[in-house]
Structure formats: C-alpha cells, structure tokens
Enzyme design. Structure first.
Site, mmCIF file in Angstrom:
data_model
loop_
_atom_site.group_PDB
_atom_site.id
_atom_site.type_symbol
_atom_site.label_atom_id
_atom_site.label_comp_id
_atom_site.label_asym_id
_atom_site.label_seq_id
_atom_site.Cartn_x
_atom_site.Cartn_y
_atom_site.Cartn_z
ATOM 1 N N HIS A 96 0.693 8.119 6.933
ATOM 2 C CA HIS A 96 1.617 8.495 8.009
ATOM 3 C C HIS A 96 0.847 9.111 9.184
ATOM 4 O O HIS A 96 1.151 8.817 10.346
ATOM 5 C CB HIS A 96 2.642 9.529 7.516
ATOM 6 N N LYS A 148 17.328 8.238 -1.596
ATOM 7 C CA LYS A 148 16.404 8.268 -2.737
ATOM 8 C C LYS A 148 16.185 9.708 -3.168
ATOM 9 O O LYS A 148 16.434 10.632 -2.372
ATOM 10 C CB LYS A 148 15.077 7.580 -2.395
ATOM 11 N N ARG A 175 2.026 -1.735 5.907
ATOM 12 C CA ARG A 175 0.864 -1.755 5.024
ATOM 13 C C ARG A 175 0.498 -3.174 4.627
ATOM 14 O O ARG A 175 -0.553 -3.659 4.901
ATOM 15 C CB ARG A 175 1.127 -0.931 3.762
ATOM 16 N N SER A 216 4.090 7.558 -0.276
ATOM 17 C CA SER A 216 4.526 8.876 -0.765
ATOM 18 C C SER A 216 4.826 8.794 -2.261
ATOM 19 O O SER A 216 4.539 9.726 -3.011
ATOM 20 C CB SER A 216 5.767 9.347 -0.005
HETATM 21 P P1 ADP Z 1 11.007 5.470 4.681
HETATM 22 O O1 ADP Z 1 11.695 6.141 3.539
HETATM 23 O O2 ADP Z 1 11.758 5.499 5.964
HETATM 24 O O3 ADP Z 1 10.385 4.133 4.380
HETATM 25 P P2 ADP Z 1 8.413 6.650 4.524
HETATM 26 O O4 ADP Z 1 8.143 8.091 4.712
HETATM 27 O O5 ADP Z 1 8.177 6.099 3.169
HETATM 28 O O6 ADP Z 1 9.871 6.475 5.032
HETATM 29 O O7 ADP Z 1 7.590 5.805 5.591
HETATM 30 C C1 ADP Z 1 7.805 5.911 6.969
HETATM 31 C C2 ADP Z 1 7.089 4.762 7.646
HETATM 32 O O8 ADP Z 1 5.692 4.903 7.459
HETATM 33 C C3 ADP Z 1 7.451 3.377 7.145
HETATM 34 O O9 ADP Z 1 7.442 2.477 8.232
HETATM 35 C C4 ADP Z 1 6.328 3.041 6.184
HETATM 36 O O10 ADP Z 1 6.134 1.636 6.082
HETATM 37 C C5 ADP Z 1 5.171 3.708 6.900
HETATM 38 N N1 ADP Z 1 4.077 4.061 5.985
HETATM 39 C C6 ADP Z 1 4.151 4.756 4.836
HETATM 40 N N2 ADP Z 1 2.933 4.863 4.258
HETATM 41 C C7 ADP Z 1 2.079 4.195 5.081
HETATM 42 C C8 ADP Z 1 0.679 3.901 5.045
HETATM 43 N N3 ADP Z 1 -0.089 4.292 4.028
HETATM 44 N N4 ADP Z 1 0.141 3.200 6.057
HETATM 45 C C9 ADP Z 1 0.930 2.780 7.082
HETATM 46 N N5 ADP Z 1 2.235 2.995 7.180
HETATM 47 C C10 ADP Z 1 2.808 3.694 6.193
#
Ligand code: ADP
Length: 175
Positions: free
Chosen positions: A20, A44, A93, A131
C-alpha cells in the site's frame, strides 16, 4: 492557474502494508494531494478497528509530503465527491486483482460520471503481499518485517503476542 488535482486511495488497509505504501508513494507523484481513505465497514472480518487502521496509516505515511489519511463510510464515489477528488487510485498486483478492479471501476463509473479510476502497478518487491497473508503469517509467528511498516509490525506482534508460560484458556471457561 492550473487546477489542483486531488486523488483518493480507498481501501480496508487492515493493516497497511508496504504494498500500500508503494502505491501511495507512486500516486502522490502524479497528483497534488493524495488522501488515503480507510473504509470504515468493509464486508470482511477485520483485525484492526477503523481508529487503529487510521492511526497505523498516519504513522507509516507521516513523512510523505502531500498525503493525508482519513476514514469514510458509504460509497467511495460519494466520499471522493465530498472531498473534491476526481480520481480514485487502486493498486494492481497480478491478474487476479484485475478482474475485481475492472468490475469496480465500471460500477463506480456507473455511480458517478465525474470520477476516474487510475490503477497503478505494484512494485515487484510487494507483488505477493496482501493484508490477509500478512495477518496469517503474523498470527502464526512468522517474520513480516520489511513487508509492513515498523509500526504495523509492532501492532501485529502485540495483537498476536502469546504468553507461552500460560496454557490457553478455552473461551467457554473464561469469565
Ligand atoms: P480492499 O479491501 O479495498 O481491496 P485493500 O486494503 O486490500 O482494500 O487494498 C487496497 C488497494 O490496494 C487495492 O486496490 C489493492 O489491490 C491494492 N493493494 C493491496 N496490496 C497491494 C500490493 N502489495 N501491491 C499493490 N497494490 C496493493
């Protein structure tokens, strides 16, 4: 005078990872201001509450200029409109993210014509980081340093910290 461009990077951030941080740092180079917006009620199970997720993101990003951290509830497009942002930033990703981000981009376009979604591609270093896998590894006592900011590593250690001298008490026995 050129228009100031504000973008919103929405997500659960439960917790914020270096993946992030990488996306946020790439995004802020493209806009005048980036708001990392912690979604209050994702569909979730959460490890950290909204206040904790915001505090960790603020601490991790405090030295990055032009980034601020906020939380929101309701539709992301409504939040973006309320803060005067025209762009939503998301991270990609691998192909697995594409399908979902594509669907949400079109849904958000249906909900609001003014908002554009910009997807930025992850650094190779963090392409395998999420995460969820970070939480799972931390829960099992694995090393997540380097994959999360130090404040997040500490928060995970505290959350999953176990006192091995005391046998676990079954929940139904604890009063
Ligand atoms: P959500 O629950 O909205 O998917 P996340 O916190 O899991 O929220 O992720 C927010 C954004 O960051 C999403 O677009 C996700 O694809 C991106 N993201 C999460 N981890 C990574 C990573 N390691 N590299 C690039 N983008 C990421």
């Amino acid at each position: 005078m050129a228009k100031s461009r504000r973008a919103v990077y929405p997500g659960s951030f439960d917790p914020l990872t270096m993946g992030h941080v990488d996306i946020a740092c790439r995004a802020v180079r493209l806009f005048d201001e980036l708001i990392v917006a912690v979604y209050d009620t994702p569909n979730k199970a959460l490890l950290f509450n909204t206040q904790e997720r915001v505090a960790l993101a603020k601490e991790a990003l405090r030295d990055v200029p032009n980034i601020r951290v906020d939380s929101f509830r309701g539709l992301t497009v409504d939040y973006a409109r309320s803060v005067g942002a025209q762009v939503l930033v998301r991270g990609l990703r691998a192909t697995s993210d594409f399908e979902l981000e594509f669907q949400w981009s079109l849904m958000n376009r249906k909900l609001s014509r003014e908002i554009e979604v910009v997807c930025l591609v992850s650094s190779l270093r963090y392409i395998f980081t999420s995460s969820s896998n970070i939480k799972e590894v931390a829960r099992l006592g694995g090393d997540v340093s380097g994959l999360v900011p130090p404040c997040v590593a500490q928060a995970l250690a505290e959350r999953f910290g176990r006192d091995d001298s005391a046998p676990p008490v079954p929940r139904y026995l604890a009063t």
